[in-house]
Design a protein around this motif. Structure first.
Motif, PDB file in Angstrom:
ATOM      1  N   MET A  59      45.638 -24.334 -27.020  1.00 33.10           N
ATOM      2  CA  MET A  59      45.971 -24.992 -26.431  1.00 33.10           C
ATOM      3  C   MET A  59      45.009 -25.149 -24.792  1.00 33.10           C
ATOM      4  O   MET A  59      44.798 -24.322 -24.226  1.00 33.10           O
ATOM      5  CB  MET A  59      46.862 -24.240 -25.299  1.00 33.10           C
ATOM      6  N   PRO A  60      45.059 -26.654 -24.855  1.00 29.95           N
ATOM      7  CA  PRO A  60      43.564 -27.077 -23.663  1.00 29.95           C
ATOM      8  C   PRO A  60      45.233 -26.150 -22.705  1.00 29.95           C
ATOM      9  O   PRO A  60      46.522 -26.362 -21.763  1.00 29.95           O
ATOM     10  CB  PRO A  60      43.524 -28.240 -23.311  1.00 29.95           C
ATOM     11  N   ARG A  61      44.132 -26.296 -21.125  1.00 28.14           N
ATOM     12  CA  ARG A  61      44.692 -25.023 -19.711  1.00 28.14           C
ATOM     13  C   ARG A  61      45.309 -26.227 -19.383  1.00 28.14           C
ATOM     14  O   ARG A  61      46.121 -25.738 -18.435  1.00 28.14           O
ATOM     15  CB  ARG A  61      43.079 -24.724 -18.814  1.00 28.14           C
ATOM     16  N   ARG A  62      45.034 -27.060 -19.639  1.00 33.33           N
ATOM     17  CA  ARG A  62      45.966 -28.273 -18.980  1.00 33.33           C
ATOM     18  C   ARG A  62      47.394 -28.223 -19.642  1.00 33.33           C
ATOM     19  O   ARG A  62      48.210 -28.599 -18.414  1.00 33.33           O
ATOM     20  CB  ARG A  62      45.361 -29.374 -18.273  1.00 33.33           C
ATOM     21  N   GLN A  63      47.142 -27.974 -20.652  1.00 37.54           N
ATOM     22  CA  GLN A  63      48.812 -27.808 -21.125  1.00 37.54           C
ATOM     23  C   GLN A  63      49.321 -27.085 -20.728  1.00 37.54           C
ATOM     24  O   GLN A  63      51.054 -27.124 -21.043  1.00 37.54           O
ATOM     25  CB  GLN A  63      48.536 -28.423 -22.968  1.00 37.54           C
ATOM     26  N   ILE A  64      48.740 -26.349 -20.591  1.00 37.02           N
ATOM     27  CA  ILE A  64      49.881 -24.651 -20.161  1.00 37.02           C
ATOM     28  C   ILE A  64      50.437 -24.890 -19.434  1.00 37.02           C
ATOM     29  O   ILE A  64      52.093 -24.502 -19.956  1.00 37.02           O
ATOM     30  CB  ILE A  64      48.628 -23.804 -19.990  1.00 37.02           C
ATOM     31  N   PRO A  65      50.628 -25.406 -18.047  1.00 36.01           N
ATOM     32  CA  PRO A  65      52.849 -26.217 -17.768  1.00 36.01           C
ATOM     33  C   PRO A  65      53.260 -26.686 -18.095  1.00 36.01           C
ATOM     34  O   PRO A  65      54.867 -26.307 -18.413  1.00 36.01           O
ATOM     35  CB  PRO A  65      51.708 -26.874 -16.107  1.00 36.01           C
TER      36      PRO A  65
END
Ligand code: ADP
Ligand code: ADP
Length: 228
Positions: free
Chosen positions: A69-75
């Motif tokens: 998962m790309p970092r920006r999708q973690i939230p």
């Protein structure tokens, strides 16, 4: 809903916190996570919250692979996971209502929607009448219930709890367990890390047991997990 496939986590080359862990928790399942101090419980929870990434193997939540998962999708994935802490981490400079509302502010919900969601969450934990109070005025058990209301205010499909009854007496602990059971009955997958063997035995639920990073009980056999 939560799946670990041959998950290994190594913090440094000679220290393995989790070793080839396999399990699958279904929607609406309630399970405990137990094991000695240092067994890997916090590491396992952190992998689900994407606070750590596995060294090998795969972690899936709601069918989504977290590894890639790309970092920006973690939230976004974190919004689907409610977390309850032992020390509840409430803020004493604001009301019960505002504590529970915190996770909703980042979602851009309207004030009306926030009011509805916060009151629904407080109602579920039996604290609707205390919304205007400061958490400092509440008992330990009530404070923990405010923490639970905050964890479920976004209606997450997954609820994780790290020693949620660590500071509570047996009667209050049983109340908190009843709340978790109610959430599981409406489809929430609940995983509770706990040392409290008495409580775990009383509940009679599936128990994932870690021993030096190995899942020695409660796992899903590799074959079964893959329908073999
Ligand atoms: P538990 O929650 O069951 O007490 P942890 O997951 O905290 O276990 O720890 C498992 C092992 O990993 C322990 O040996 C611990 O010292 C080690 N560990 C945990 N976090 C880190 C870290 N950030 N860096 C290095 N080692 C860690
Ligand atoms: P709404 O704002 O949609 O009216 P409600 O709080 O009335 O919300 O909840 C609708 C239903 O969803 C209830 O039966 C509730 O228990 C259930 N539900 C499903 N998932 C969750 C969750 N994670 N937390 C709280 N309630 C949930």
């Amino acid at each position: 809903m939560i799946e670990f496939r041959q998950v290994t986590k190594r913090y440094d080359s000679d220290h393995t916190a989790l070793r080839q862990v396999n399990f699958h928790l279904n929607r609406g399942e309630l399970a405990f996570l137990t094991g000695h101090s240092g067994a890997g419980k916090s590491t396992l929870l952190k992998l689900i919250m994407v606070m750590e990434r596995p060294t090998a193997g795969e972690v899936l939540v709601g069918g989504q692979r977290l590894n890639s998962m790309p970092r920006r999708q973690i939230p976004y994935i974190r919004r689907h996971i409610g977390v309850v802490f032992q020390n509840h981490q409430l803020l004493f400079d604001r009301t019960v209502f505002d504590n529970v509302a915190m996770p909703l502010h980042v979602t851009g919900a309207s004030p009306d929607a926030i009011g509805r969601r916060v009151r629904a969450a407080l109602d579920k934990v039996g604290l609707l009448s205390k919304e205007k109070m400061n958490p400092m005025q509440l008992s330990g058990g009530e404070q923990q219930r405010v923490g639970i209301a905050r964890a479920v205010v976004n209606k997450p499909p997954v609820l994780l709890a790290d020693e949620p009854t660590g500071n509570l007496d047996p009667e209050l602990s049983a109340d908190i367990m009843q709340l978790f059971t109610q959430f599981s009955q409406v489809g929430v997958t609940v995983l509770i890390a706990s040392h409290d063997i008495g409580l775990i035995n009383d509940m009679g639920r599936r128990t994932l047991t870690l021993d030096h990073g190995e899942l020695v009980a409660g796992g899903t056999p590799w074959g079964e997990q893959h329908g073999l």
